[in-house]
Design an enzyme around this catalytic site. Structure first.
Site, PDB file in Angstrom:
ATOM      1  N   ASP A   1     -21.967  69.432  27.889  1.00  0.00           N
ATOM      2  CA  ASP A   1     -22.167  70.859  28.145  1.00  0.00           C
ATOM      3  C   ASP A   1     -20.835  71.566  28.375  1.00  0.00           C
ATOM      4  O   ASP A   1     -19.879  70.960  28.862  1.00  0.00           O
ATOM      5  CB  ASP A   1     -23.081  71.013  29.382  1.00  0.00           C
ATOM      6  CG  ASP A   1     -23.669  72.415  29.486  1.00  0.00           C
ATOM      7  OD1 ASP A   1     -23.560  73.195  28.516  1.00  0.00           O
ATOM      8  OD2 ASP A   1     -24.229  72.734  30.551  1.00  0.00           O
TER       9      ASP A   1
ATOM     10  N   ASN B   1     -32.415  74.669  21.777  1.00  0.00           N
ATOM     11  CA  ASN B   1     -31.199  75.212  21.179  1.00  0.00           C
ATOM     12  C   ASN B   1     -31.443  76.047  19.912  1.00  0.00           C
ATOM     13  O   ASN B   1     -30.578  76.803  19.487  1.00  0.00           O
ATOM     14  CB  ASN B   1     -30.188  74.093  20.850  1.00  0.00           C
ATOM     15  CG  ASN B   1     -29.502  73.526  22.082  1.00  0.00           C
ATOM     16  OD1 ASN B   1     -29.075  72.367  22.106  1.00  0.00           O
ATOM     17  ND2 ASN B   1     -29.382  74.325  23.143  1.00  0.00           N
TER      18      ASN B   1
HETATM   19  C1  FPP Z   1     -23.319  72.269  24.814  1.00  0.00           C
HETATM   20  O1  FPP Z   1     -22.365  73.262  25.040  1.00  0.00           O
HETATM   21  C2  FPP Z   1     -23.144  71.607  23.527  1.00  0.00           C
HETATM   22  C3  FPP Z   1     -24.034  71.575  22.493  1.00  0.00           C
HETATM   23  C4  FPP Z   1     -25.341  72.254  22.550  1.00  0.00           C
HETATM   24  C5  FPP Z   1     -23.739  70.901  21.223  1.00  0.00           C
HETATM   25  C6  FPP Z   1     -23.003  69.587  21.301  1.00  0.00           C
HETATM   26  C7  FPP Z   1     -22.432  69.302  19.970  1.00  0.00           C
HETATM   27  C8  FPP Z   1     -21.227  68.738  19.725  1.00  0.00           C
HETATM   28  C9  FPP Z   1     -20.302  68.259  20.752  1.00  0.00           C
HETATM   29  C10 FPP Z   1     -20.779  68.610  18.315  1.00  0.00           C
HETATM   30  C11 FPP Z   1     -21.326  67.546  17.438  1.00  0.00           C
HETATM   31  C12 FPP Z   1     -21.830  66.338  18.091  1.00  0.00           C
HETATM   32  C13 FPP Z   1     -22.028  65.120  17.529  1.00  0.00           C
HETATM   33  C14 FPP Z   1     -22.774  64.127  18.306  1.00  0.00           C
HETATM   34  C15 FPP Z   1     -21.531  64.698  16.224  1.00  0.00           C
HETATM   35  P1  FPP Z   1     -22.867  74.768  25.158  1.00  0.00           P
HETATM   36  O2  FPP Z   1     -22.775  75.388  23.813  1.00  0.00           O
HETATM   37  O3  FPP Z   1     -24.212  74.806  25.783  1.00  0.00           O
HETATM   38  O4  FPP Z   1     -21.792  75.392  26.113  1.00  0.00           O
HETATM   39  P2  FPP Z   1     -22.005  76.575  27.171  1.00  0.00           P
HETATM   40  O5  FPP Z   1     -23.007  76.092  28.176  1.00  0.00           O
HETATM   41  O6  FPP Z   1     -20.632  76.746  27.751  1.00  0.00           O
HETATM   42  O7  FPP Z   1     -22.478  77.781  26.410  1.00  0.00           O
END
Ligand code: FPP
Length: 249
Positions: A22, A70
């Site tokens: 996150d 998401n």
């Molecule tokens: C959460 O941060 C992250 C995600 C919803 C996506 C995770 C994806 C990756 C790290 C890229 C690809 C992964 C793999 C396994 C190949 P957020 O967007 O919720 O951050 P925020 O809470 O600060 O808005």
């Protein structure tokens, strides 16, 4: 430079670690960049943690990459995340092969865009004989979806006469979950300062130790992963018993 790795007791490693990655968006904002910049940099952390886990001998690593919730993000971000997944899967399969790591996925993956599903299934197929560590991506996953699906499948088996309602116990139930072939996670890590489980492995985390860190996912490195394991190893896991019962065994 000394590493926290030296302080890990290799005889008491958790066999399964789950991670809620996150803070990609907030990290990007902090740098004045669009959210996808955070996701792209998050891939580096995925690489670091996968490498670190395999190196010290963790058997199962499960990463929450995309939840069923998401989809409600801006379409542009969802599309970018899906393409990033395809690119990452294509680029990293070779590394997974070299390191004898098996790729696995949990979630409603048939509802992913076809290209993403295809790249994922190819990766799973190609790495299926690897046995050093299982890297599971939770994609279009939510624990309530998983539990609901398990209940449905159980009900069908009861209707078919394969199972009696009285036969349903915790062990039977867990066989219907997407994680049926994995042990429950002993440790769950969430980055970015949020202190929630957010619909991740709800059944499986009944006794899981939770570890929260303020670090945003794109900044999470091997040393941070080691720190979480050391913290876990300093805790006493009682499973409902009293302290003396646990320490005397
Ligand atoms: C959460 O941060 C992250 C995600 C919803 C996506 C995770 C994806 C990756 C790290 C890229 C690809 C992964 C793999 C396994 C190949 P957020 O967007 O919720 O951050 P925020 O809470 O600060 O808005």
């Amino acid at each position: 430079m000394s590493s926290l790795k030296e302080h890990i007791d290799l005889h008491r490693l958790p066999s399964h670690i789950a991670v809620i990655m996150d803070g990609n968006g907030r990290w990007a904002k902090k740098h004045g960049k669009p959210r996808i910049f955070g996701h792209r940099n998050g891939v580096k952390s995925v690489r670091e943690v996968t490498e670190a886990a395999a190196e010290i001998g963790i058997s199962y690593l499960t990463l929450y990459a995309f939840s069923t919730e998401n989809w409600s993000r801006p379409q542009l971000e969802v599309n970018a995340l899906m393409s990033l997944l395809v690119d990452t899967l294509r680029n990293e399969i070779e590394t997974l092969m070299k390191n004898n790591i098996r790729l696995h996925a949990i979630g409603d993956i048939h509802k992913l865009p076809k290209k993403t599903e295809k790249a994922l299934l190819e990766g799973i197929h190609e790495t299926s004989m690897n046995d050093r560590m299982t890297l599971t991506l939770a994609l279009n996953y939510s624990a309530r979806w998983e539990i609901k699906e398990a209940a449905k499948a159980l009900a069908m088996d009861v209707r078919e006469g394969i199972l009696e309602p009285g036969d349903i116990d915790e062990i039977t139930f867990q066989r219907y979950l997407t994680t049926s072939k994995m042990p429950d996670p002993e440790l769950m890590i969430r980055t970015s300062g949020e202190k929630r489980i957010s619909n991740f492995l709800l059944w499986q985390s009944a006794y899981t130790e939770l570890y929260f860190t303020e670090i945003y996912w794109p900044e999470f490195r091997k040393e941070d992963f080691y720190a979480a394991i050391i913290d876990f190893q300093m805790r006493e896991r009682r499973f409902g018993k009293i302290s003396e019962q646990v320490t005397s065994t």
